[in-house]
Enzyme design. Sequence first.
Site, PDB file in Angstrom:
ATOM      1  N   HIS A 134       0.856  -1.304   0.058  1.00  0.00           N
ATOM      2  CA  HIS A 134       0.103   0.101   0.203  1.00  0.00           C
ATOM      3  C   HIS A 134       0.919   1.199  -0.005  1.00  0.00           C
ATOM      4  CE1 HIS A 134      -3.408   2.706   1.467  1.00  0.00           C
ATOM      5  NE2 HIS A 134      -2.302   3.315   2.108  1.00  0.00           N
ATOM      6  N   GLU A 135       1.880   1.498   0.851  1.00  0.00           N
ATOM      7  CA  GLU A 135       2.666   2.371   0.909  1.00  0.00           C
ATOM      8  C   GLU A 135       3.389   2.811  -0.378  1.00  0.00           C
ATOM      9  OE1 GLU A 135       2.274   4.641   3.041  1.00  0.00           O
ATOM     10  OE2 GLU A 135       0.900   3.237   4.418  1.00  0.00           O
ATOM     11  N   HIS A 138       1.357   4.447  -2.903  1.00  0.00           N
ATOM     12  CA  HIS A 138       1.559   5.950  -2.876  1.00  0.00           C
ATOM     13  C   HIS A 138       2.634   6.501  -3.390  1.00  0.00           C
ATOM     14  CE1 HIS A 138      -2.079   6.816  -0.344  1.00  0.00           C
ATOM     15  NE2 HIS A 138      -1.336   6.107   0.659  1.00  0.00           N
ATOM     16  N   GLU A 200      -6.606   6.872  -0.618  1.00  0.00           N
ATOM     17  CA  GLU A 200      -6.193   5.743   0.115  1.00  0.00           C
ATOM     18  C   GLU A 200      -7.210   4.591  -0.414  1.00  0.00           C
ATOM     19  OE1 GLU A 200      -4.452   5.441   2.904  1.00  0.00           O
ATOM     20  OE2 GLU A 200      -3.905   7.230   2.540  1.00  0.00           O
TER      21      GLU A 200
END
Length: 299
Positions: A134-135, A138, A200
């Site tokens: 997930h990071e 980003h 998100e």
Amino acid sequence: MGTAKTFILLAMLTALFMAIGYLVGGMLGMTVAFVVAAGMNAFSYWNADKIVLKMQGARELTPETMTPMLRTFANDVASLAERAGLPTPKVYIIETPQPNAFATGRDPSHAAVAATTGLLGMLTREEVSGVMAHELAHVGNRDTLTMTITATIAGAIGMLANFALFFGRDRNGLIGSLAIMIIAPIAAGLVQMAISRSREYVADARGAEICGNPLWLASALEKIERGARASVNVQAERNPAMAHMYISNPLSGRGADNLFSTHPTTASRVAALRRMAGDQMSASTDDATPARRAAGPWG
């Protein structure tokens, strides 16, 4: 996030900063605020990762300081970055029992990811992979620059609003100064909310693709929410303007998906990930991805 939307959001924060400067010190105050805001934007661009990591008390993992578990963690991050087609970011650890993580940096070539000791202690290896994927999403989506600059300016707005009570009395009176103190942080928070909420969901979906299993991230988010309620992230509480950078809101008492929340509800994110997993299962029930074969529980 599109370049135009990023510019508009940052312009809003800069304008808000200048408006508070005017209320505190007139034209001179607005001019000073503009110079400070421009300088902060430039400084944040070149030093985004350093600013945030230092304020959150993060330490970089090096071969000399890695335990076997941390070495495995760093290797997993490198493997996920390769799978995502990204340069390997610097990896940091934050000493706090609260499970959480974030990414920062001006572009994929200058990115860093940070995880808390609580995250590694509470989650399985698969779940940690989902979080770090997930990071990395980003990073790949170039959200980190906007999120970091926003955090820096929003934090400064909060400090400037606090100064208004002590230095703006002659111009605005006590009521005006109090209004600045109340309205400015709320306005900054609304801009933060606009930046992070939609991103998100996008990062969740891309992170699930990178790690290979949406359920890993779904399970991780549920554990992180429970862990965040049970423990306090002291560094995050000291710098609340940076809360939107974490994968889950690190501030105590902010679990609800209300007007001032920086994140969607965990339930809504988990539901989206479970739908994604269901779609994948319907499409293919026998095609195991490399991610499913590679990961396992922490040894």
